[in-house]
Design a protein around this motif. Sequence first.
Motif, PDB file in Angstrom:
ATOM      1  N   LYS A 202       0.689  -1.266  -0.376  1.00 58.64           N
ATOM      2  CA  LYS A 202      -0.262   0.197   0.367  1.00 58.64           C
ATOM      3  C   LYS A 202       1.017   1.263   0.013  1.00 58.64           C
ATOM      4  N   GLN A 203       0.834   1.952  -1.141  1.00 60.54           N
ATOM      5  CA  GLN A 203       1.457   3.531  -1.049  1.00 60.54           C
ATOM      6  C   GLN A 203       0.396   4.923  -0.297  1.00 60.54           C
ATOM      7  N   ASP A 204       0.755   5.381   0.335  1.00 58.29           N
ATOM      8  CA  ASP A 204       0.025   6.016   0.926  1.00 58.29           C
ATOM      9  C   ASP A 204       0.889   7.295   0.399  1.00 58.29           C
ATOM     10  N   HIS A 205      -0.057   7.945   0.064  1.00 54.44           N
ATOM     11  CA  HIS A 205       0.216   9.628  -0.546  1.00 54.44           C
ATOM     12  C   HIS A 205       2.212   9.661  -1.247  1.00 54.44           C
ATOM     13  N   ALA A 206       1.111   7.923  -2.103  1.00 50.70           N
ATOM     14  CA  ALA A 206       3.137   7.544  -3.270  1.00 50.70           C
ATOM     15  C   ALA A 206       3.233   9.082  -4.230  1.00 50.70           C
ATOM     16  N   ASP A 207       4.091   9.328  -4.907  1.00 51.67           N
ATOM     17  CA  ASP A 207       4.576  10.431  -5.462  1.00 51.67           C
ATOM     18  C   ASP A 207       4.897   9.982  -6.776  1.00 51.67           C
ATOM     19  N   PHE A 208       4.344  10.087  -7.874  1.00 48.57           N
ATOM     20  CA  PHE A 208       4.470  10.082  -9.096  1.00 48.57           C
ATOM     21  C   PHE A 208       6.366  10.061  -9.445  1.00 48.57           C
ATOM     22  N   PRO A 209       7.223   9.530  -9.365  1.00 45.80           N
ATOM     23  CA  PRO A 209       8.663   9.904 -10.205  1.00 45.80           C
ATOM     24  C   PRO A 209       8.785  10.184 -11.548  1.00 45.80           C
ATOM     25  N   GLY A 210       7.028  11.603 -11.811  1.00 45.90           N
ATOM     26  CA  GLY A 210       8.198  11.951 -13.253  1.00 45.90           C
ATOM     27  C   GLY A 210       9.559  12.773 -13.202  1.00 45.90           C
ATOM     28  N   LEU A 243      25.294  15.857 -13.549  1.00 46.18           N
ATOM     29  CA  LEU A 243      24.664  16.779 -12.608  1.00 46.18           C
ATOM     30  C   LEU A 243      23.197  16.077 -12.832  1.00 46.18           C
ATOM     31  N   LEU A 244      22.767  15.629 -13.778  1.00 49.79           N
ATOM     32  CA  LEU A 244      21.119  15.418 -14.117  1.00 49.79           C
ATOM     33  C   LEU A 244      20.996  13.645 -13.174  1.00 49.79           C
ATOM     34  N   LEU A 245      21.610  13.302 -12.675  1.00 49.21           N
ATOM     35  CA  LEU A 245      21.842  11.561 -11.953  1.00 49.21           C
ATOM     36  C   LEU A 245      22.149  11.424 -11.483  1.00 49.21           C
ATOM     37  N   LEU A 246      22.965  12.412 -10.873  1.00 52.09           N
ATOM     38  CA  LEU A 246      23.657  13.252  -9.781  1.00 52.09           C
ATOM     39  C   LEU A 246      22.062  13.282  -8.481  1.00 52.09           C
ATOM     40  N   GLY A 247      21.546  14.171  -9.637  1.00 57.42           N
ATOM     41  CA  GLY A 247      20.268  14.946  -8.851  1.00 57.42           C
ATOM     42  C   GLY A 247      19.189  13.962  -9.172  1.00 57.42           C
ATOM     43  N   ALA A 248      19.258  12.825  -9.808  1.00 52.60           N
ATOM     44  CA  ALA A 248      17.983  12.146 -10.079  1.00 52.60           C
ATOM     45  C   ALA A 248      18.257  11.358  -8.208  1.00 52.60           C
ATOM     46  N   VAL A 249      19.623  10.966  -8.193  1.00 52.02           N
ATOM     47  CA  VAL A 249      19.966   9.933  -6.887  1.00 52.02           C
ATOM     48  C   VAL A 249      19.097  11.117  -5.573  1.00 52.02           C
ATOM     49  N   MET A 250      19.686  11.662  -5.672  1.00 45.45           N
ATOM     50  CA  MET A 250      19.560  12.783  -4.478  1.00 45.45           C
ATOM     51  C   MET A 250      18.112  12.996  -4.224  1.00 45.45           C
ATOM     52  N   LEU A 251      17.739  13.353  -5.375  1.00 46.75           N
ATOM     53  CA  LEU A 251      15.883  14.086  -5.238  1.00 46.75           C
ATOM     54  C   LEU A 251      15.041  12.566  -5.287  1.00 46.75           C
ATOM     55  N   LYS A 253      16.507   9.965  -2.494  1.00 48.82           N
ATOM     56  CA  LYS A 253      16.728   9.906  -0.984  1.00 48.82           C
ATOM     57  C   LYS A 253      15.855  10.662  -0.312  1.00 48.82           C
ATOM     58  N   ARG A 254      15.252  11.547  -0.593  1.00 51.13           N
ATOM     59  CA  ARG A 254      14.185  12.207   0.237  1.00 51.13           C
ATOM     60  C   ARG A 254      12.771  12.042  -0.702  1.00 51.13           C
ATOM     61  N   SER A 255      12.199  11.832  -1.494  1.00 50.30           N
ATOM     62  CA  SER A 255      10.741  11.226  -1.628  1.00 50.30           C
ATOM     63  C   SER A 255      10.456   9.879  -0.903  1.00 50.30           C
ATOM     64  N   MET A 260      14.957   3.878  -5.982  1.00 51.68           N
ATOM     65  CA  MET A 260      16.349   3.529  -5.560  1.00 51.68           C
ATOM     66  C   MET A 260      16.793   2.919  -4.015  1.00 51.68           C
ATOM     67  N   PRO A 261      17.037   2.123  -2.970  1.00 55.40           N
ATOM     68  CA  PRO A 261      17.629   1.703  -2.102  1.00 55.40           C
ATOM     69  C   PRO A 261      18.285   3.045  -1.315  1.00 55.40           C
ATOM     70  N   ILE A 262      17.934   2.711  -0.094  1.00 53.21           N
ATOM     71  CA  ILE A 262      18.465   4.448   0.525  1.00 53.21           C
ATOM     72  C   ILE A 262      19.995   4.729   0.034  1.00 53.21           C
TER      73      ILE A 262
END
Length: 480
Positions: A202-210, A243-251, A253-255, A260-262
Amino acid sequence: MTDNTETAGRWAEVLGPRYAAATLILCLGVALLAFNAFVTSTAMPTAVQELGGVALISWALTLFLVFAIMGGAGAALAKQVLGARVALLVSAAIFLAGSLIVGTAASMEIVLVGRALQGLGEGLVAAICFALIPEMFPARLVPKVFGMQAMVWAVAAFGGPVVAGVLTESVSWRAAFLVSVPMALIFAGMVLVVVPNSTLIKQDHADFPGVRLLLVGSGIMAVALASLATPLTAALLLAGAALLLLGAVMLDKRSRTRLMPIDAFWHGSVVGSGLWVILLTPVAGATSAVYLVLLLQQMWGYGPTLAGAVAAVLALAWSGAAIAVAHVQHEATRMRLITLGPGLLALGLTGVLTGLLSGQIAVVLLAQIAIGASYGLSNSSLYVTLMGSADPGERDRVAALVPTTQSAGNAIGAALAGVAANLTGYASASTSAAFAQSIIAVFMLGASVAIIGLLAAVRMTQLMAMNGPLVTLGMEERHP
């Protein structure tokens, strides 16, 4: 754990009545991705001649890889939200639609739409299949199934271009792509019968990872463009991609709904260090994969068939090595194999360069064997260790990220090799001596990246030793 045959399981059991269907469906899912990744180089030139649009030919592979990586990145979430069975059926339908579009396309623009759908569907399929391995097999058979996956990739690397060539010459380039249609239908039918309808998370308040998927796709697209650009532009594109790929990983982690794994790509964890190994080894290996066949023709005058046969030695060594170590159960042995892989890869790439410069085909063949063995010996142990080191709640994400990271490594490696070749004048070379001079930096770059992968593997094994025994990986045995 012990290395005896009974504990480790037997090949006959993996292929026997109880697990044959599960083995076939997982291998078929990976085969669809592997085959379609290699078929383009053989069939697409003929398609371009018929449809026009020569300038778009490179995009047929680029879009496939970009969307495959994006699909793989979202696979863990799709499995959790839809369940494994529904997620696989949806993914197979996307791939099937793409195959039909490519096979019936009237223009190159339509071909590109189909290739994008093929990539998206197959990225999802391959990653979900990877995640299903510990759910559908007991722990003692998991290493062998991972070994089977490695062999599928190796066979596809050899058989994909051959099958595509035969179909293109004897029937049509369209047949080379439409042959995937019955394979996809068989796969979907087996999913309905074999794959369990897993409990949904069950995904409560799931964010679409667009945004995150867009960052991943844009990063890989920038990498692909770098291989076609001038050196300065390529450097800017690669920096932007990082930078784009690093941004995806960092973003991520906060989602609240992570893809991805933490600890993805964090050097302080087994999973993070292991993902660096999985990324860096295909980056290094792409050097030889992209240029060897062409160099054998340019420097030594080999025909396409003979040059292709030299390249195929790698696939044979890969398969043989994967079979040889599929029984390994001891963690200490796995740790040694994990570090042996990138070390042997660095040695093999150096050997290919030495053989080309000295004109010794025997050296090239031995080096190809070393490169193939580097993957075959280490991959299964690497996969088992990653999955066993992951927290249970993170295992789907880790599993889905493995084939996705490998695909990203292949794309990044091809781009870096292209940039290095352009910088050293490969494109303007016209003599054997000029070719030899221009590819030194290319292969040394590959060997250097392999050594960095070795350092990541050493770090991974050090953390394994500190963390203690792995979690047993695989479903519990169920007896009637």
